[in-house]
Design an enzyme around this catalytic site. Structure first.
Site, PDB file in Angstrom:
ATOM      1  N   LYS A  79       5.927  18.332  -8.387  1.00  0.00           N
ATOM      2  CA  LYS A  79       4.710  18.208  -7.587  1.00  0.00           C
ATOM      3  C   LYS A  79       5.073  18.607  -6.161  1.00  0.00           C
ATOM      4  O   LYS A  79       6.170  18.290  -5.685  1.00  0.00           O
ATOM      5  CB  LYS A  79       4.239  16.746  -7.641  1.00  0.00           C
ATOM      6  N   SER A 154      -3.702  12.667  -8.604  1.00  0.00           N
ATOM      7  CA  SER A 154      -3.402  13.817  -7.761  1.00  0.00           C
ATOM      8  C   SER A 154      -2.324  14.735  -8.330  1.00  0.00           C
ATOM      9  O   SER A 154      -2.227  15.885  -7.912  1.00  0.00           O
ATOM     10  CB  SER A 154      -2.940  13.331  -6.376  1.00  0.00           C
ATOM     11  N   SER A 178      -1.976   8.358 -10.029  1.00  0.00           N
ATOM     12  CA  SER A 178      -1.840   9.812  -9.897  1.00  0.00           C
ATOM     13  C   SER A 178      -0.883  10.478 -10.874  1.00  0.00           C
ATOM     14  O   SER A 178      -0.832  11.707 -10.947  1.00  0.00           O
ATOM     15  CB  SER A 178      -1.424  10.187  -8.470  1.00  0.00           C
TER      16      SER A 178
END
Lengths: 488, 496
Positions: A79, A154, A178
């Site tokens: 990420k 996210s 997330s």
């Protein structure tokens, strides 16, 4: 043999045994990326050159007979919240669009040291604020199961990349769901470990007391293999836990005989999609059939979790994001009139609307005269929520619930309604407030063919129990073997 | 007279003295920032060395790069504990760091990691000696925090630059109660505090490098009024002289306003050393809202009993205790004892000279005149070219009458420049005092015989001529004759 269908352990074994070169593996995945990335946009940065160089270096070391680690050649997406030395790290924000970090964070350093190959930086909601990946400053990411739908957020890019076979595993961060939420929406496995289990050093902060790093993978055992590498005490993170790392892979095969599974009434209340409820209840029955004991429990303060979470996370974020001021790194407004102008224009232009909204909310919650009513009270409710769980875990070993109350929604569908977006976090947020481990794994598909996530929560440092339940359930199903057909 | 009566009398005297000057009682509290002498910064491994080229003692952590985390320097905790225990404060077994949020270019994270509602130390007091009386100045708290960097504004106005070498350097903030009543007292408090932190070895005490900086809170109220007046905070004071000047300026300013019937604005002012005045920085309305909240990146600091015991056991003697000891054991005057305990280097030098056999009073006199006149900073005596034992040897020669006081100073100068011993210099230069009465008597007789007129004048009553005769004899002996002996012999000869 299809390289991209090998599990983490199987692939690493072949690379270590030199039946497969790390370069071949990287090339196979880079080919998948070349094919599907234009549709999915799961990455902010693809580092083909860096990945191939790392793979070549591994192959050389293997040729010399060196042990390159348990994740030899495993292709990973990080990420874009993970700080990578020399590789642009944006956190999904315009304000860091050109930031090339001067140092490497602990989680990615541990993966690399174990032989993993970083393919690139995954798409995400800006500063991890969002549940749909629509808050990325670099364009939306799409769900491999239905490209008109969101991948969740996210860590949406990480989950989409794993589901679409653009990487074998990924790292995400989970502040209010997330990791687990996008894992559920993309039909893959994601675990948020106990707060402090994985170092946060080199992980760009959103809400420091809630943020936690975890892996996203196709199977529980793959997730366990990645977690075994990244977990453990780090002297650079004062909040990281000193306890030894568990044997997570082994736990996946331990079975559930004698384990008590808690089912909280508050998580099966109004608002839960009936198709999801059916799938989750079937999963609980399945676990009972495998030898677990099902007990009813109560988590009475669940209804306060969302309000508490949004008070605390915005407060911490307002402070954590103060360093993006245009002085030392990142975006700087051109030709500022004075210092105030430098700050306000840099931050206005650099941050997207959701980030600005949360900074304003958090600044307000910490202001003189409001602190007691908001932040301090939020902390007290957080204690109550934590107590709910410790009482519940006196009666059970794990808690099994749904990951989300709703099905994966379409791009743009909820964009104008922040509150609706926030409310969908109801089942994942308490786990962060209480600092517990929580794992999401696929437990079926809707009639429309959309993935449904099952969530397993454990007591602090109860990762092994969580893996035992997830692994046991997974053995009886083949949900995790389904591959999405990405239609452009 | 009882202690209470003495105190009451002194207080009445002080009040009368101050009231004669102004109708207002002055109330002062100081917040002193003490830079800790740790090797590394508070939350990272960067050096704290002063004077390094800009932005060379900087890393990802102290420059506030995205993703970094603070790790607490354990030595800083021990240092803060030392001061807490030395001032009799209560050590919190569990204390916590907090974020103080504000934007400024020299503050890399946009917040300062400090302590707020759970400081490391609460209470305690600094004992000072002021106007010949002991005073106990109560402390509110002592807490740890990190320093900010430094903004440098180019003279051309073309740019402002930021130097982060100082960012993250550990400070302790020592907050006094509003217990000080005069600018001189505030300066003495700061001086005493400096002596304590130096004696503890937790701060180098270099004021010119900003190792002690002070913010002063000052308010005025009519004598006898219980409630405090409106306070003004004066920031940016970095010397004893300036703390006194800034407070004197504020007393004038605030007293003038009050006397004219005007009110004091609660505000923050800044000391302008060049202009010798305080200037308004921001009003109460413009005051920052620091939005303090507990620092989530650092767990609470838990202090174990064992650490407290260990730190307490290792506490050195403090300046005021030393001062007391020098007065009681060595019989030094209050003045000498006070001056010799201002810097621990002076006390060390003194103690070693006394240990080498010199008389305390002689050592004190010599140090406060001859030694201090040769160094620019009293702390430099630790590296003086003449070691304490060397001074002791010289004072021994003086004491036994082997050299005169005048020659001793000459010998001292040569010792300082050459590094040789007093004995060597005196022997080689033939500088020993003549105490051989036969030789001196010869010289005395020669002088008396050579000046029959003066002898007659003296005997006729001009006894002042005695000094002239002594001078003649000393000249004849090149200053080496023992003056006392010369005196005795002359008296015998002239009066006999």
């Amino acid at each position: 043999m299809d390289i991209v269908e090998l599990t983490v352990t199987a692939l690493a074994e072949r690379v270590r045994g030199r039946q497969l070169s790390a370069v071949e593996v990287a090339q196979a995945y880079l080919a998948r990326i070349a094919e599907l990335e234009p549709t999915l946009h799961a990455f902010i940065t693809v580092d083909a050159e860096g990945a191939l160089a790392a793979a070549r270096a591994l192959d050389l070391r293997l040729a010399r007979g060196e042990d390159v680690g348990p994740l030899a050649g495993v292709p990973i997406a990080l990420k874009d919240i993970f700080v990578t030395q020399g590789l642009r790290t944006t956190c999904g924000s315009r304000i860091l669009a050109d930031w090339v970090p001067p140092y490497e964070g602990t989680p990615s350093a541990r993966l690399r040291a174990a032989g993993a190959v970083v393919l690139g930086k995954a798409n995400m909601d800006e500063f991890a604020m969002g549940s749909s990946n629509e808050n990325s400053a670099f364009g939306v990411c799409r769900n491999p199961w239905d490209v008109d739908r969101v991948p969740g957020g996210s860590s949406g890019g990480s989950a989409a990349a794993v589901a679409g076979r653009l990487c074998l595993g990924a790292l995400g961060t989970d502040t209010g769901g997330s990791i687990r939420q996008p894992a559920a929406l993309c039909g893959v496995v994601g675990i948020k470990p106990t707060y402090g289990r994985v170092s946060r050093y080199g992980v760009i902060a959103f809400a420091s007391s809630l943020d936690q790093v975890g892996p996203i993978a196709r199977t529980t055992e793959d997730a366990a293999a990645l977690l075994e590498v990244i977990a453990g005490h780090d002297p650079l993170d004062a909040t990281s836990l000193p306890q030894p790392v568990g044997r997570y892979r082994e736990a996946c095969r331990r079975g559930v005989r004698g384990l008590r599974i808690g089912v909280p009434a508050e998580y099966f209340a109004a608002g839960l999609d009936p198709e999801i409820e059916t799938a989750v209840r079937a999963a609980i029955d399945q676990l009972a059939a495998q030898g677990a004991e099902v007990v009813d429990i109560s988590l009475p303060h669940t209804k306060y979790a969302i309000a508490t979470y949004y008070l605390l996370c915005t407060a911490e974020a307002s402070s954590n994001l103060a360093r993006y001021d245009g002085v030392r790194f990142g975006l700087r407004a051109a030709r500022p009139r004075d210092l105030r102008d430098l700050y306000s224009r840099t931050r206005h232009d650099g941050f997207g609307p959701e980030v600005r909204r949360r900074i304003i909310l958090g600044t307000f919650a910490l202001s003189a005269g409001y602190y007691d009513a908001y932040y301090a009270k939020g902390q007290r409710v957080r204690t109550l929520i934590r107590q709910d769980f410790s009482r519940a875990f006196e009666r059970c070993d794990v808690i099994v619930v749904s990951t989300l109350p709703i099905m994966v929604f379409k791009l743009g569908e909820r964009l104008d309604d922040s509150l609706q977006m926030y409310l969908a976090d109801i089942y994942t947020i308490s786990c962060n407030l209480a600092g517990l481990p929580g794992l999401s794994l696929p437990c079926g598909f809707s009639r429309q063919g959309l993935p449904i996530g099952l969530q397993v929560l454990g007591p602090p440092l109860g990762e092994e129990q969580v893996f035992a339940v997830a692994g046991s359930y997974e053995q009886a199903h083949d949900w995790h073997r389904r591959v999405p057909e990405v239609r452009r | 007279m009882t202690m209470a009566m003495t105190m009451a009398k002194t207080m009445a005297k002080t009040m009368a003295k101050t009231m004669a000057k102004t109708p207002w009682e002055v109330v002062i509290g100081l917040e002193v920032h003490v830079q800790l002498a740790t090797q590394t910064k508070l939350f990272c491994g960067c050096s704290t060395q002063f004077g390094a080229p800009p932005n060379t003692n900087v890393c990802a952590v102290c420059s506030g790069q995205p993703g970094v985390l603070p790790v607490l320097n354990a030595q800083a905790i021990t240092f803060a504990l030392k001061l807490g225990l030395a001032t009799g404060g209560t050590i919190r077994r569990r204390s916590r760091f907090a974020r103080k949020n504000y934007f400024y270019p020299d503050l890399p994270k946009g917040y300062q990691i400090s302590q707020y509602d759970e400081p490391l130390v609460e209470g305690g007091a600094v004992e000072i000696w002021y106007e010949g009386q002991p005073r106990s100045i109560g402390l509110t708290r002592i807490h740890l925090e990190e320093d900010a960097g430094k903004n440098v504004h180019l003279a051309t106005g073309a740019a402002s630059l930021v130097d982060l070498n100082r960012a993250g350097v550990p400070l302790i903030e020592v907050v006094s109660e509003p217990a000080l009543r005069a600018p001189e007292e505030a300066a003495e408090y700061m001086r005493t505090l400096r002596g304590i932190v130096r004696a503890l070895g937790i701060c180098d005490g270099n004021l010119e490098q900003g190792s002690l900086r002070c913010d002063a809170n000052i308010s005025l109220r009519p004598w006898g009024q219980q409630a405090l007046g409106t306070k003004v905070e004066v920031k940016n004071i970095n010397s004893f002289r300036f703390v006194q000047k800034a407070l004197e300026y504020e007393i004038e300013r605030q007293g003038g306003l009050l006397t004219r019937g005007q009110t004091i604005q609660q505000e923050t002012r800044q000391w302008n050393a060049e202009g010798g005045r305080t200037e308004s920085m921001r009003s109460k309305e413009e005051a920052h809202d620091y939005r303090y909240f507990p620092e989530p990146d650092l767990p609470p600091v838990m202090i174990e009993e064992g650490l407290i015991d260990a730190v307490r056991a290792a506490l050195p003697e403090l300046p005021l205790q030393r001062r007391q000891r020098l007065m009681e054991q060595d019989g030094l005057s209050e003045y000498d004892a006070t001056e010799l305990t201002r810097e621990s280097e002076l006390t060390d030098y003194y103690s070693r000279a006394v240990a080498a056999g010199a008389l305390p009073k002689r050592v004190a006199n010599w140090m406060l005149t001859e030694l201090l006149s040769r160094v620019t900073d009293a702390r430099d005596v630790a590296q003086a070219p003449v070691a304490p034992a060397g001074l002791a040897e010289l004072l021994g020669l003086l004491e036994s009458g082997k050299v005169s006081g005048k020659l001793a100073k000459e010998i001292w100068a040569k010792m300082w420049d050459s590094g040789r011993t007093a004995l060597q210099i005196a022997t080689e230069g033939g500088l020993f005092q003549q105490s051989d009465s036969g030789a001196i008597e010869q010289a005395v007789r020669a002088v008396v015989d050579a000046h029959p007129d003066r002898v007659a004048d003296y005997r006729a009553g001009k006894t002042k001529l005695m000094g002239w005769f002594v001078g003649q004899v000393m000249q004849a002996t090149q200053g080496k004759a023992n003056p006392q002996l010369v005196n005795t012999l002359l008296t015998q000869l002239l009066d006999g």
